[in-house]
Motif scaffolding. Structure first.
Motif, mmCIF file in Angstrom:
data_model
loop_
_atom_site.group_PDB
_atom_site.id
_atom_site.type_symbol
_atom_site.label_atom_id
_atom_site.label_comp_id
_atom_site.label_asym_id
_atom_site.label_seq_id
_atom_site.Cartn_x
_atom_site.Cartn_y
_atom_site.Cartn_z
ATOM 1 N N LEU A 89 -7.796 -11.896 -24.522
ATOM 2 C CA LEU A 89 -8.396 -10.894 -23.636
ATOM 3 C C LEU A 89 -8.142 -9.506 -24.198
ATOM 4 C CD1 LEU A 89 -7.292 -12.355 -20.212
ATOM 5 C CD2 LEU A 89 -9.644 -12.024 -20.914
ATOM 6 N N PHE A 90 -8.800 -8.514 -23.596
ATOM 7 C CA PHE A 90 -8.582 -7.129 -24.011
ATOM 8 C C PHE A 90 -7.521 -6.543 -23.088
ATOM 9 C CE2 PHE A 90 -13.025 -8.350 -24.633
ATOM 10 C CZ PHE A 90 -12.982 -8.466 -26.001
ATOM 11 N N ALA A 91 -6.283 -6.523 -23.593
ATOM 12 C CA ALA A 91 -5.138 -6.265 -22.729
ATOM 13 C C ALA A 91 -5.128 -4.860 -22.133
ATOM 14 C CB ALA A 91 -3.847 -6.510 -23.507
ATOM 15 N N ASN A 92 -5.752 -3.902 -22.826
ATOM 16 C CA ASN A 92 -5.704 -2.515 -22.334
ATOM 17 C C ASN A 92 -6.832 -2.187 -21.366
ATOM 18 O OD1 ASN A 92 -3.437 -1.883 -23.896
ATOM 19 N ND2 ASN A 92 -4.734 -1.598 -25.685
ATOM 20 N N MET A 93 -7.627 -3.190 -21.000
ATOM 21 C CA MET A 93 -8.709 -2.939 -20.054
ATOM 22 C C MET A 93 -8.404 -3.668 -18.755
ATOM 23 S SD MET A 93 -12.251 -3.207 -22.049
ATOM 24 C CE MET A 93 -12.197 -3.363 -23.779
ATOM 25 N N ALA B 203 -13.289 -3.067 -27.305
ATOM 26 C CA ALA B 203 -13.062 -4.502 -27.511
ATOM 27 C C ALA B 203 -12.772 -4.789 -28.983
ATOM 28 C CB ALA B 203 -14.282 -5.301 -27.053
ATOM 29 N N ARG B 205 -11.456 -2.710 -31.084
ATOM 30 C CA ARG B 205 -10.125 -2.182 -31.367
ATOM 31 C C ARG B 205 -9.032 -3.156 -30.904
ATOM 32 N NH1 ARG B 205 -8.393 2.504 -27.572
ATOM 33 N NH2 ARG B 205 -8.036 0.714 -26.243
ATOM 34 N N ASP B 206 -9.195 -3.657 -29.682
ATOM 35 C CA ASP B 206 -8.126 -4.469 -29.091
ATOM 36 C C ASP B 206 -8.069 -5.872 -29.669
ATOM 37 O OD1 ASP B 206 -7.355 -2.399 -27.613
ATOM 38 O OD2 ASP B 206 -7.961 -3.181 -25.658
ATOM 39 N N ARG B 207 -9.211 -6.501 -29.886
ATOM 40 C CA ARG B 207 -9.209 -7.893 -30.308
ATOM 41 C C ARG B 207 -10.591 -8.240 -30.843
ATOM 42 N NH1 ARG B 207 -5.248 -12.138 -28.739
ATOM 43 N NH2 ARG B 207 -3.806 -10.548 -28.126
ATOM 44 N N ALA B 210 -12.116 -11.837 -30.122
ATOM 45 C CA ALA B 210 -12.655 -12.047 -28.787
ATOM 46 C C ALA B 210 -13.950 -11.268 -28.597
ATOM 47 C CB ALA B 210 -11.639 -11.645 -27.733
#
Lengths: 263, 348
Positions: A89-93, B203, B205-207, B210
């Motif tokens: 998942l996108f942890a910062n969202m 998205a 940037r983070d992963r 996914a």
């Protein structure tokens, strides 16, 4: 009617055959489970379907189209959604943004129009409503605006399921949706999977180790061992299959079963 | 009744850039202050404010690439340089008016950005940083040695810009042009960040795994981030060139690229507010150091040659301290203060 037709796909990594000539077809509207011991190639099979791995040979036909050469995002746009063994998942969202991302390719709006005031809100509202419906469906109202990274593991798994649902997939690939969960959470997820299958009519392919769940909810089961498909059938047929018993209990499975019966 | 006015009651309202009336009111006050600034301050302060505005625009551009998309670039000053020298060459040699030179400067920088963005499809992290660093030095080298076009370190001058028949020959008049463009860029970035495109960038940037699996075309969005970021940098560079009236290779060096990275780190990565606060802070910092140190230098003449070095040390120190103690930047501090006062006078 066949929705997903996998024909003889093989893939190997540095001499180790992860999948060898696996053939599997999934009918529209079925709930199919893939089981097998660790390292049997279950996740590799899912990775091939969703486009992370390109199979060395064989075809993957989805709705009459060979998708084995497509990029993951192209496959997602054709209606294949998945969740991961370890939550991706996108942890910062927050939960809403994570799920709105699942609707990414349903937006028909270009990037320049997005940046013009007013236009964005109008387009987003429709998708926000869809996301809220899924939040209701999965009973996640209380976590709506929480950052996903701060949520407990069980809830994160549910958010990931929600994100996959937000894609409005034709087929949903679930990679061990119940790992690391307690009894209650496992039952919750099992209920959600059944609801998705029955109310939304989504075709589901699920990898799972919890045999009680697998035997309870799946309609068809496919068993992999060392990259080969060793059996396929209904839960009852699979339980009686000698090949499957051998894969799980070893060569001398008969004596093991005998011992279990005696004790 | 009074309470419900401040509650968010519908999805469109929740999706607005400024959802609460309080935010809108304070924004109006800020804009009024900025509009009135040239009237109650001197020429020099107006000039510094215009530099702040240019830096805000440029920092917003870098934040789209580095803050939102997570692609760290040490070549931001190079994109500004391309914009600045394009504007200078068009205005000086071909007589292009301000309104034509400005977008063309942005477009050429954006085209370069698209080319520089291609390696990002294969590179990430440190390898990408080194690639952008190489790009920075290539551009520096070209600016320095393409004498027929850039006049090397003698610098190239720009004519006074014209806008709709008005000659923008004072810092005050150009300040308003910068202000309008800075506000427009901030609104554009905020809207972009809150939209489908912005979410896709975060998205990535983070992963990125996914992001790809839910249907985000990685290559397209990475290139897009580079194009938008360098377009804004090109515009900022052109504005800077017009503001100074004379540009030389010194204005677009590697040090400047680091300065812009410092702005978004100090301000807050991946936030519009952070880019604004960070840019203003980093532009004002040397001014403040100067204002403090000049009386000291005149009182103790023996220290005066060393004062200049102090500002560089303070610069470095500020970046290190922020990375150590406040990774979310000044914006993070602001958010914490706001959260502290929200339940006031209760403790929870």
């Amino acid at each position: 009617m066949v929705l997903l037709d996998i024909q003889d796909i093989s893939i190997s990594f540095g001499g180790i055959t992860a999948l060898g000539d696996v053939t599997l077809s999934v009918d529209r509207g079925t709930l199919c489970a893939i089981i097998g011991p660790n390292g049997a190639g279950k996740t590799s099979l899912l990775n091939c379907i969703s486009g992370f791995y390109k199979p060395d040979s064989g075809t993957i036909v989805f709705e009459g189209q060979d998708i084995s050469k497509y990029r993951p995002d192209q496959i997602a746009q054709r209606g294949v959604a998945r969740t991961f063994q370890n939550v991706e998942l996108f942890a910062n969202m927050n939960v809403i943004d994570n799920m709105l991302l699942g609707r990414h390719h349903h937006f028909q709006i270009g990037f320049l129009k997005n940046a013009i005031l007013g236009y964005r809100a109008k387009a987003e509202t429709i998708h926000r409503q869809r996301v809220e419906e899924i939040i209701d469906f999965l009973e996640m109202e209380q976590w709506r605006k929480h950052l996903v990274g701060s949520l407990p593991y069980g809830v994160q798994k549910r958010v990931e399921l929600g994100r996959a649902l937000a894609q409005e997939p034709k087929i949903l690939l679930l990679d061990e949706p119940m790992t690391g969960m307690n009894q209650e959470e496992t039952e919750d997820i099992a209920r959600f999977i059944l609801d998705i299958h029955e109310e939304l009519g989504t075709t589901i392919v699920m990898i799972e180790h919890d045999m009680n769940v697998v035997m309870d909810i799946s309609e068809r089961i496919c068993v992999l061992d060392f990259g080969k498909k060793i059996a396929e059938g209904t839960p009852l047929e699979i339980q009686k299959d000698p090949e499957v018993q051998k894969a799980y209990l070893g060569e001398n499975y008969e004596s093991v079963l005998e011992g279990a019966r005696r004790s | 009744m009074a309470v419900t006015r401040f509650c968010i009651r519908s999805y469109p309202q929740d999706l607005k850039v400024f959802p609460s009336p309080a935010a809108r009111i304070s924004l109006v006050w800020l804009l009024l202050f900025l509009l009135g600034l040239p009237f109650f301050s001197g020429k020099y302060i107006t000039f510094v404010a215009a530099v702040c505005g240019v830096s805000v625009i440029s920092a917003l551009g870098l934040n789209i690439l580095t803050g939102y998309t997570g692609l760290i670039s040490l070549g931001h000053a190079a994109f500004m340089g391309i914009g600045a020298y394009t504007a200078a060459a068009l205005a000086n040699k071909a007589g292009f008016p301000f309104l034509a030179a400005l977008p063309l400067a942005g477009l050429l920088a954006a085209a370069t950005g698209a080319v520089v963005g291609i390696p990002t499809l294969r590179l990430r992290g440190l390898y990408l940083v080194v690639t952008t660093l190489a790009f920075e030095f290539i551009v520096e080298h070209i600016i320095y040695h393409w004498e027929s076009m850039t006049q090397s370190d003698r610098g190239i001058s720009l004519p006074t810009p014209d806008l709709f028949g008005y000659t923008l020959d004072t810092y005050e008049s150009f300040y308003y042009v910068v202000l309008v463009l800075a506000v427009a860029t901030a609104l554009f970035t905020k809207n972009l960040a809150m939209s489908r495109t912005g979410r896709a960038l975060v998205a990535i940037r983070d992963r990125d795994i996914a992001a790809e699996i839910i249907g985000v075309h990685l290559a397209k969005y990475k290139i897009l981030a580079f194009v938008v970021s360098s377009f804004i940098a090109g515009i900022a560079g052109a504005l800077y060139a017009y503001l100074l009236g004379l540009i030389s290779p010194d204005h677009f060096t590697f040090n400047q690229s680091v300065l812009y990275i410092a702005m978004i780190i100090v301000g807050g990565m991946g936030t519009v507010m952070g880019s604004i606060i960070g840019a203003v802070f980093m532009v004002l910092l040397p001014e403040v150091i100067n204002a403090i140190s000049s009386p000291i230098a005149s009182a103790y003449p023996i220290l005066s040659p060393r004062i200049g070095a102090v500002s560089v040390i303070v610069y470095g120190l500020v970046i290190i301290l922020f990375l150590l103690f406040e990774p979310n930047g000044l914006y993070g501090i602001w958010i914490r203060i706001k959260r502290y006062w929200k339940p006031w006078p209760f403790t929870y």
